[in-house]
Design an enzyme around this catalytic site. Structure first.
Site, PDB file in Angstrom:
ATOM      1  N   ARG A 103       0.747  -1.366  -0.246  1.00 46.15           N
ATOM      2  CA  ARG A 103      -0.039   0.033  -0.070  1.00 46.15           C
ATOM      3  C   ARG A 103       0.976   1.227   0.068  1.00 46.15           C
ATOM      4  O   ARG A 103       0.553   2.280  -0.775  1.00 46.15           O
ATOM      5  CB  ARG A 103      -0.894  -0.090   1.170  1.00 46.15           C
ATOM      6  CG  ARG A 103      -1.887   1.158   1.283  1.00 46.15           C
ATOM      7  CD  ARG A 103      -2.768   0.938   2.454  1.00 46.15           C
ATOM      8  NE  ARG A 103      -3.666   2.436   2.851  1.00 46.15           N
ATOM      9  CZ  ARG A 103      -4.826   2.477   2.156  1.00 46.15           C
ATOM     10  NH1 ARG A 103      -5.174   1.746   1.083  1.00 46.15           N
ATOM     11  NH2 ARG A 103      -5.384   3.687   2.387  1.00 46.15           N
TER      12      ARG A 103
ATOM     13  N   HIS B  31       0.829   4.148  -3.036  1.00 52.00           N
ATOM     14  CA  HIS B  31       0.284   5.398  -2.608  1.00 52.00           C
ATOM     15  C   HIS B  31       1.538   6.430  -2.872  1.00 52.00           C
ATOM     16  O   HIS B  31       1.314   7.778  -2.749  1.00 52.00           O
ATOM     17  CB  HIS B  31      -0.053   5.648  -1.015  1.00 52.00           C
ATOM     18  CG  HIS B  31      -1.423   5.010  -0.813  1.00 52.00           C
ATOM     19  ND1 HIS B  31      -2.204   5.854  -0.108  1.00 52.00           N
ATOM     20  CD2 HIS B  31      -2.054   4.047  -1.319  1.00 52.00           C
ATOM     21  CE1 HIS B  31      -3.538   5.031   0.047  1.00 52.00           C
ATOM     22  NE2 HIS B  31      -3.447   3.853  -0.926  1.00 52.00           N
TER      23      HIS B  31
ATOM     24  N   ASN C 174      -4.491   8.534   3.506  1.00 52.74           N
ATOM     25  CA  ASN C 174      -3.421   8.190   4.064  1.00 52.74           C
ATOM     26  C   ASN C 174      -3.252   8.181   5.947  1.00 52.74           C
ATOM     27  O   ASN C 174      -2.675   7.381   6.438  1.00 52.74           O
ATOM     28  CB  ASN C 174      -2.106   8.681   3.862  1.00 52.74           C
ATOM     29  CG  ASN C 174      -1.648   8.629   2.462  1.00 52.74           C
ATOM     30  OD1 ASN C 174      -2.234   7.419   1.559  1.00 52.74           O
ATOM     31  ND2 ASN C 174      -0.834   9.577   1.638  1.00 52.74           N
TER      32      ASN C 174
ATOM     33  N   HIS D 176      -5.631  -6.357  -2.688  1.00 54.65           N
ATOM     34  CA  HIS D 176      -6.567  -6.541  -1.751  1.00 54.65           C
ATOM     35  C   HIS D 176      -6.824  -7.996  -1.405  1.00 54.65           C
ATOM     36  O   HIS D 176      -7.740  -8.415  -0.479  1.00 54.65           O
ATOM     37  CB  HIS D 176      -7.990  -5.905  -1.943  1.00 54.65           C
ATOM     38  CG  HIS D 176      -7.955  -4.138  -1.847  1.00 54.65           C
ATOM     39  ND1 HIS D 176      -8.676  -3.450  -2.313  1.00 54.65           N
ATOM     40  CD2 HIS D 176      -6.752  -3.587  -1.588  1.00 54.65           C
ATOM     41  CE1 HIS D 176      -8.394  -2.038  -2.042  1.00 54.65           C
ATOM     42  NE2 HIS D 176      -7.031  -2.039  -1.547  1.00 54.65           N
TER      43      HIS D 176
END
Length: 321
Positions: free
Chosen positions: A64, A68, A96, A195
């Site tokens: 992640r 990001h 975040n 995911h």
């Protein structure tokens, strides 16, 4: 006339080939640090092995972090920077805040790397390598990680707020967000398979389980047990729907077909839309998903890297030199 058309076509093809070469040449092969930091790969691998063994969820957290980072002004480790008096970093951007984690693992790798080869390896490259190691540790695919990124000297909270798709995104919004990064709907659907591991906070899926119709009723009832209509915002549930958070595989897509997507944005991938067929293919063919995921990770890892004399090699991933 025919020769003129042929010349124009050849010129156009040459320009396309040059453009492709320039994009690929931004980063070098995985052997970029072979001489300058020969222990890099083993340091990253052993540290991630320990981190994931201690907490399997860490693989998802590092993945992640990488996503990001790359989606906000490119893969430049800007997401790792703390706030300073001169700029507000990305850590507390809305997508975040209370969500990103794993910074201490990257710090640990960076410290070991600095002890082995000072001021040589960027935080951006460390994050890229750690991401692959985490996925592999949980049974996912490997992919070649091109290296040579350098680190940014600033960060942008506003870009993080505007560039990162959220858990309430529609399919069209997801496709647009990825298209803005020159990534296809297929890339988007494959990368959403991240995911298959990790956990999500109640606040990110509450609206889906209480308000949406495109969800399996038994699954919604199950998730409501740990995610009340108010309160319990930080209660966690596996992103893949049911199976758990510690094994990388195609079960994420199998759950989408069954209406058991945890996030609204995930279930949008299988909701009588353009990605339904691909989701069905991934749900039935793990190797196809792995192949496309690996290819999309290579593509994402090449998003607007700083190379050459741009940026710097940070000595501490949390602050500029």
């Amino acid at each position: 006339m025919a020769s003129n058309i042929m010349s124009k076509c050849l010129l156009a093809l040459l320009l396309l080939n040059l453009l492709s070469y320039n994009v690929q040449a931004q980063l070098s092969s995985s052997g970029f640090y072979a001489r300058s930091c020969p222990k890099l790969q083993s340091i990253v691998s052993s540290t991630m092995a320990k981190a994931v063994a201690n907490e399997p969820r860490m693989a998802a957290s590092i993945l992640r972090l990488f996503f990001h980072d790359c989606f906000v002004n490119g893969c430049d480790a800007s997401v790792l920077l703390d706030d300073t008096p001169t700029f507000t970093g990305e850590k507390n951007a809305f997508p975040n805040q209370n969500s990103l984690r794993g910074f201490e693992v990257i710090d640990r790798i960076k410290s070991l790397v600095e002890s082995s080869c000072k001021a040589t390896v960027s935080c951006a490259d460390i994050l890229a390598l750690a991401t692959r190691e985490g996925v592999v540790r949980l049974g996912g695919p490997s992919w070649p990680v091109a290296l040579g990124r350098r680190d940014s000297t600033t960060a942008s909270q506003s870009a993080a707020n505007s560039n990162l798709p959220g858990p309430a995104s529609s399919l069209s919004a997801l496709i647009s967000a990825f298209a803005a990064k020159n990534m296809s709907p297929r890339d988007m659907t494959a990368l959403s398979g991240a995911h298959t591991i990790g956990l999500a906070r109640c606040t990110t899926f509450r609206s889906h389980i209480y308000n949406d119709n495109n969800i399996n009723s038994n699954f919604a009832a199950l998730r409501k047990r740990n995610c009340p209509s108010s309160g319990g915002d930080n209660n966690l549930a596996p992103l893949d729907g049911l199976q758990g958070a510690n094994r990388f595989g195609a079960h994420f897509y199998q759950n989408l077909v069954a209406g058991r997507g945890l996030l609204h944005s995930d279930q949008e991938l299988f909701n009588n839309g353009s990605q339904d067929s691909l989701v069905r293919q991934y749900s039935a063919n793990t190797q196809l998903f792995f192949r496309d995921f690996a290819a999309a990770m290579v593509k994402m890892g090449a998003l607007s890297p700083l190379t050459g004399n741009s940026g710097q090699i940070r000595l501490n991933c949390r602050k500029t030199n």
